[in-house]
Design a protein around this motif. Sequence first.
Motif, PDB file in Angstrom:
ATOM      1  N   UNK A 155     -31.148 -20.599  22.138  1.00 47.23           N
ATOM      2  CA  UNK A 155     -32.207 -21.175  22.990  1.00 47.23           C
ATOM      3  C   UNK A 155     -31.651 -21.533  24.362  1.00 47.23           C
ATOM      4  N   UNK A 156     -30.461 -22.118  24.368  1.00 46.15           N
ATOM      5  CA  UNK A 156     -29.845 -22.524  25.634  1.00 46.15           C
ATOM      6  C   UNK A 156     -29.549 -21.312  26.511  1.00 46.15           C
ATOM      7  N   UNK A 187     -27.942  -7.266  23.521  1.00 49.84           N
ATOM      8  CA  UNK A 187     -27.437  -6.498  22.384  1.00 49.84           C
ATOM      9  C   UNK A 187     -27.289  -7.422  21.180  1.00 49.84           C
ATOM     10  N   UNK A 188     -27.902  -7.012  20.079  1.00 49.52           N
ATOM     11  CA  UNK A 188     -27.858  -7.795  18.840  1.00 49.52           C
ATOM     12  C   UNK A 188     -26.939  -7.059  17.869  1.00 49.52           C
ATOM     13  N   UNK A 189     -25.710  -7.550  17.720  1.00 47.08           N
ATOM     14  CA  UNK A 189     -24.743  -6.896  16.828  1.00 47.08           C
ATOM     15  C   UNK A 189     -24.884  -7.510  15.436  1.00 47.08           C
ATOM     16  N   UNK A 190     -25.527  -6.765  14.522  1.00 42.32           N
ATOM     17  CA  UNK A 190     -25.805  -7.282  13.180  1.00 42.32           C
ATOM     18  C   UNK A 190     -27.263  -7.691  13.080  1.00 42.32           C
ATOM     19  N   UNK A 191     -28.133  -6.695  12.879  1.00 47.58           N
ATOM     20  CA  UNK A 191     -29.580  -6.991  12.806  1.00 47.58           C
ATOM     21  C   UNK A 191     -29.896  -7.807  11.559  1.00 47.58           C
ATOM     22  N   UNK A 192     -29.285  -7.438  10.431  1.00 51.28           N
ATOM     23  CA  UNK A 192     -29.511  -8.166   9.175  1.00 51.28           C
ATOM     24  C   UNK A 192     -30.979  -8.231   8.833  1.00 51.28           C
ATOM     25  N   UNK A 208     -36.244 -13.954  17.017  1.00 46.34           N
ATOM     26  CA  UNK A 208     -36.153 -15.149  17.869  1.00 46.34           C
ATOM     27  C   UNK A 208     -35.886 -14.745  19.318  1.00 46.34           C
ATOM     28  N   UNK A 209     -34.953 -13.831  19.509  1.00 47.09           N
ATOM     29  CA  UNK A 209     -34.620 -13.380  20.872  1.00 47.09           C
ATOM     30  C   UNK A 209     -35.817 -12.702  21.518  1.00 47.09           C
ATOM     31  N   UNK A 210     -36.540 -11.928  20.723  1.00 46.71           N
ATOM     32  CA  UNK A 210     -37.725 -11.240  21.255  1.00 46.71           C
ATOM     33  C   UNK A 210     -38.770 -12.252  21.717  1.00 46.71           C
ATOM     34  N   UNK A 243     -24.508  -5.690  29.917  1.00 41.44           N
ATOM     35  CA  UNK A 243     -25.469  -6.510  29.164  1.00 41.44           C
ATOM     36  C   UNK A 243     -25.433  -7.956  29.652  1.00 41.44           C
ATOM     37  N   UNK A 244     -26.604  -8.594  29.598  1.00 38.35           N
ATOM     38  CA  UNK A 244     -26.689 -10.010  29.969  1.00 38.35           C
ATOM     39  C   UNK A 244     -26.289 -10.910  28.798  1.00 38.35           C
ATOM     40  N   UNK A 245     -26.553 -10.421  27.588  1.00 39.44           N
ATOM     41  CA  UNK A 245     -26.254 -11.216  26.382  1.00 39.44           C
ATOM     42  C   UNK A 245     -25.849 -10.294  25.259  1.00 39.44           C
ATOM     43  N   UNK A 246     -24.758 -10.638  24.604  1.00 39.24           N
ATOM     44  CA  UNK A 246     -24.392  -9.994  23.339  1.00 39.24           C
ATOM     45  C   UNK A 246     -24.372 -11.085  22.278  1.00 39.24           C
TER      46      UNK A 246
END
Length: 159
Positions: free
Chosen positions: A19-20, A33-38, A45-47, A92-95
């Motif tokens: 969230x932060x 980039x979401x490493x580990x979709x699970x 949540x990110x979406x 990428x802005x976030x991994x």
Amino acid sequence: MSRLESFISRMTAQRDILDHVCVEVAKMEGLVLELGLGNGRTFHHLRERLPGRRIVAFDREVGAHASSIPEAENLVLGEIRETARRFIGIDAALVHADIGTGYEDRDAVTATWLPDLIAGLLRVGGFAVSGTPLDHPQLQRLPAPTSEPADRYFLCRRV
Ligand code: SAM
């Protein structure tokens, strides 16, 4: 602390940190980039937190809830160590990497390649959020914005 309590604490730290950083990531360009979709919970949540942002998710196979499966062009299947290599230099802005196992020996193997991979994926100033520590000279550890203990989940910034 029971394993249930430890899990809840880890998930709370995960949610607080995501969230932060999403507030900061919303102000900058770059893929997520979401490493580990699970199960797809953190992807979902990110979406929600970053509407309209392209999020590419990686896993060995699809195990996510039907509501949380990315479009085919944003889903990369296979071993992350190999598949994410193709994205090095993408700025990428976030991994977000949630691929810890809770087994020290297995996570020690992941620690030999994950930090370097993430450093190569992020833009300068981009964020890494991870379930395992990221020891790398280009990844500056930041205090985790959560009231949970500091070793629950990790936040770094690419320098
Ligand atoms: N954050 C997800 C959620 O909220 O639902 C949970 C992720 S789950 C703990 C970890 C996932 O990462 C598993 O689905 C596993 O298959 C995948 N994974 C772990 N290591 C991997 C690797 N080296 N390559 C590909 N997938 C991996």
